[in-house]
Design an enzyme around this catalytic site. Structure first.
Site, mmCIF file in Angstrom:
data_model
loop_
_atom_site.group_PDB
_atom_site.id
_atom_site.type_symbol
_atom_site.label_atom_id
_atom_site.label_comp_id
_atom_site.label_asym_id
_atom_site.label_seq_id
_atom_site.Cartn_x
_atom_site.Cartn_y
_atom_site.Cartn_z
ATOM 1 C CG ASP A 54 -2.078 0.951 1.159
ATOM 2 O OD1 ASP A 54 -2.249 1.611 0.106
ATOM 3 O OD2 ASP A 54 -2.820 1.067 2.152
ATOM 4 C CE LYS A 55 -0.410 6.935 -2.592
ATOM 5 N NZ LYS A 55 -0.870 8.343 -2.712
ATOM 6 C CG HIS A 56 -0.767 7.355 4.316
ATOM 7 N ND1 HIS A 56 -2.132 7.236 4.525
ATOM 8 C CD2 HIS A 56 -0.408 8.548 4.859
ATOM 9 C CE1 HIS A 56 -2.565 8.289 5.175
ATOM 10 N NE2 HIS A 56 -1.542 9.103 5.399
ATOM 11 C CB SER A 57 -0.393 10.717 -0.143
ATOM 12 O OG SER A 57 -0.369 12.124 -0.172
ATOM 13 C CB THR A 86 -7.941 8.673 -2.318
ATOM 14 O OG1 THR A 86 -6.648 9.237 -2.481
ATOM 15 C CG2 THR A 86 -8.105 7.529 -3.295
ATOM 16 N NE ARG A 90 -4.193 13.496 16.445
ATOM 17 C CZ ARG A 90 -3.830 12.915 15.290
ATOM 18 N NH1 ARG A 90 -4.221 11.701 14.992
ATOM 19 N NH2 ARG A 90 -3.059 13.551 14.449
ATOM 20 C CB SER A 98 -3.236 8.668 13.568
ATOM 21 O OG SER A 98 -4.410 8.656 12.810
ATOM 22 C CE LYS A 120 -5.930 5.715 10.201
ATOM 23 N NZ LYS A 120 -6.447 7.036 10.468
ATOM 24 C CE LYS A 121 -2.202 3.498 4.825
ATOM 25 N NZ LYS A 121 -3.183 3.230 3.760
HETATM 26 N N1 URA Z 1 -4.895 10.932 8.601
HETATM 27 C C1 URA Z 1 -4.891 10.014 9.581
HETATM 28 O O1 URA Z 1 -5.283 8.886 9.388
HETATM 29 N N2 URA Z 1 -4.455 10.381 10.794
HETATM 30 C C2 URA Z 1 -4.006 11.610 11.073
HETATM 31 O O2 URA Z 1 -3.604 11.854 12.185
HETATM 32 C C3 URA Z 1 -4.017 12.577 10.034
HETATM 33 C C4 URA Z 1 -4.461 12.207 8.794
#
Ligand code: URA
Length: 446
Positions: free
Chosen positions: A87-90, A127, A175, A190, A194-195
């Site tokens: 996977d990729k996260h931006s 996305t 937050r 955070s 999830k990843k």
């Molecule tokens: N996206 C997330 O999942 N967590 C954050 O803290 C900020 C953006």
């Protein structure tokens, strides 16, 4: 099992005073976030204490792990996939439609990409909102269906689910309304919770810097990238980060349906804006290396080129869309399925000349003004509005070349946005020197 007794206020106090928390204390807080034993006020105070006092790398790893284990962790082994799960996260940008091309490219190269994406908030697009502009496409299948689509199509882009890292769901919501989002330990944990819960074999991070980025200064973006790579690697997830430039919009469009159109045109080879192309190919290369699908970057780059040139990446995109309820002919008939708002106005520059700087955040806010982004998490958005033909740094603008073309619900809306957009672009006599699109790579192997 520890015999110690914990109280949220004591743990908050220790963090407030700069102490380093242990695994038991962090796990206690995360359990309380999940089952409601820790109150909203206490979670807010805990987040603010972390915001000011930070967290050691050990604490970050423990917090990420505890939040991961607060819900379901996806197990891909029963599916016996013939390739790695990647996977990729931006960190978020304007015009960032990279995921839409990257997931099918990596799928076409033998990877499996379960991409769980967020909605846009503020000036950055999400996305998920882009995918929601495809008629019929379901962004919230259950997790079993999600895994099946990944198995059959090679990739699936869906929304956050309550089953994965629920502790983060509660912490993030708090937050968001207590000014504690922009904390590197909290961002790191955070995102990674999830990843890690997605059961990945490898993760590529695209961390943006520049005027359209969530953390504009290069130093801050680099710190986030280092933190992500260190914590992910120590938590057992192979991760590489690229620091990429967000001092201009990525690609030529910003909005929702309009960005899906650009992504499809890219996959089909009809139009590939240079910077978007560089970032997409570089991230795909990283993912192939992380997953062991290529032994070196030259091989990975060739595989990416073949996936694009043969049309197999475009096919993977079309299969994913159709498997999740969208039209089967999205690639052939993108313009029919992805309609754009009817009031079209060119945003003329204040004077003719070269674009010297762009306040990219304002370009993102212009999309919000049109109704294409959210001011509050529960706002509904209009997928048909947006911008295309957006000028980049050094482009010569004038009577024949606008700053952008605006698609709005009314001509009045478009004119307001045109005036606002003019304030986002500085025009000079000479094109400025251009920096690299990818500044640095952190972690990983070549
Ligand atoms: N996206 C997330 O999942 N967590 C954050 O803290 C900020 C953006």
């Amino acid at each position: 099992m520890s015999s110690r007794v914990y109280f949220p206020q004591e743990i908050i106090r220790r963090k407030r005073d700069g102490g380093e928390l242990g695994a038991d204390e962090i796990e206690f807080m995360v359990r309380g976030m999940t089952n409601g034993a820790v109150t909203e006020g206490q979670i807010a105070a805990f987040a603010m204490a972390i915001f000011f006092r930070g967290m050691s790398m050990d604490e970050r790893v423990m917090l990420a792990r505890a939040m991961t284990n607060s819900g379901r962790v996806l197990d891909w082994r029963p599916l016996a996939l013939p390739g790695p799960v990647l996977d990729k996260h931006s960190s978020g940008g304007v015009g960032d439609k990279v995921s839409l091309m990257l997931a099918p490219i990596v799928a076409a190269c033998g990877g499996f990409v379960p991409m769980i994406s967020g909605r846009g908030l503020g000036h950055t697009g999400g996305t998920l909102d882009k995918m929601d502009s495809i008629p019929g496409y379901r962004t919230t299948p259950d997790l079993d269906q999600f895994q099946q689509v990944v198995r059959t199509s090679g990739c699936a882009i869906i929304g956050q689910t309550a089953d994965l890292a629920p502790a983060d769901g509660r912490l993030y919501a708090i937050r968001d309304v207590t000014a504690t989002v922009e904390s590197i330990p909290l961002l790191t944990t955070s995102i990674l919770s999830k990843k890690l819960a997605s059961g990945l074999d490898g993760l590529a991070m695209d961390v943006k810097f520049g005027s359209g980025a969530f953390i504009p200064p290069i130093e801050g973006a680099a710190e986030l990238a280092e933190s992500m790579v260190t914590v992910a690697t120590r938590a057992g997830l192979a991760t590489t980060a690229l620091l990429t430039d967000m001092n201009q919009v990525l690609g030529t469009s910003a909005g929702n349906a309009i960005e899906v159109r650009e992504a499809i045109a890219y996959l089909k080879g009809e139009a590939r804006e240079t910077r978007l192309d560089i970032v997409t190919r570089a991230l795909a290369t990283e993912m192939l290396l992380l997953g062991g699908l290529a032994n070196d970057s030259a091989v990975a780059r060739t595989m990416v080129e073949q996936a694009l040139a043969s049309g197999s990446a475009a096919d993977c995109f079309a299969r994913m869309v159709s498997a999740l309820g969208g039209p089967a002919d999205i690639a052939e008939n993108a313009e029919r399925h992805l309609s754009l708002a009817s009031a079209v106005v060119a945003a003329a520059p204040e004077r003719a000349g070269a674009v010297t700087t762009i306040d990219v955040r304002k370009v993102g806010l212009a999309v919000m003004m049109l109704g294409g982004g959210r001011r509050r998490a529960d706002d509904r958005i209009d997928h048909s509005v947006g911008l295309d033909a957006i000028a980049g740094l050094g482009d010569h603008v004038g009577p024949d070349r606008p700053l952008a073309r605006i698609y709005a619900r009314s001509v009045e809306d478009a004119q307001d946005v045109a005036a606002f957009l003019r304030s986002a672009f500085d025009i000079g006599d000479r094109a400025p020197p251009q920096g690299p699109v990818i500044l640095r790579r952190i972690g990983g192997r070549s």
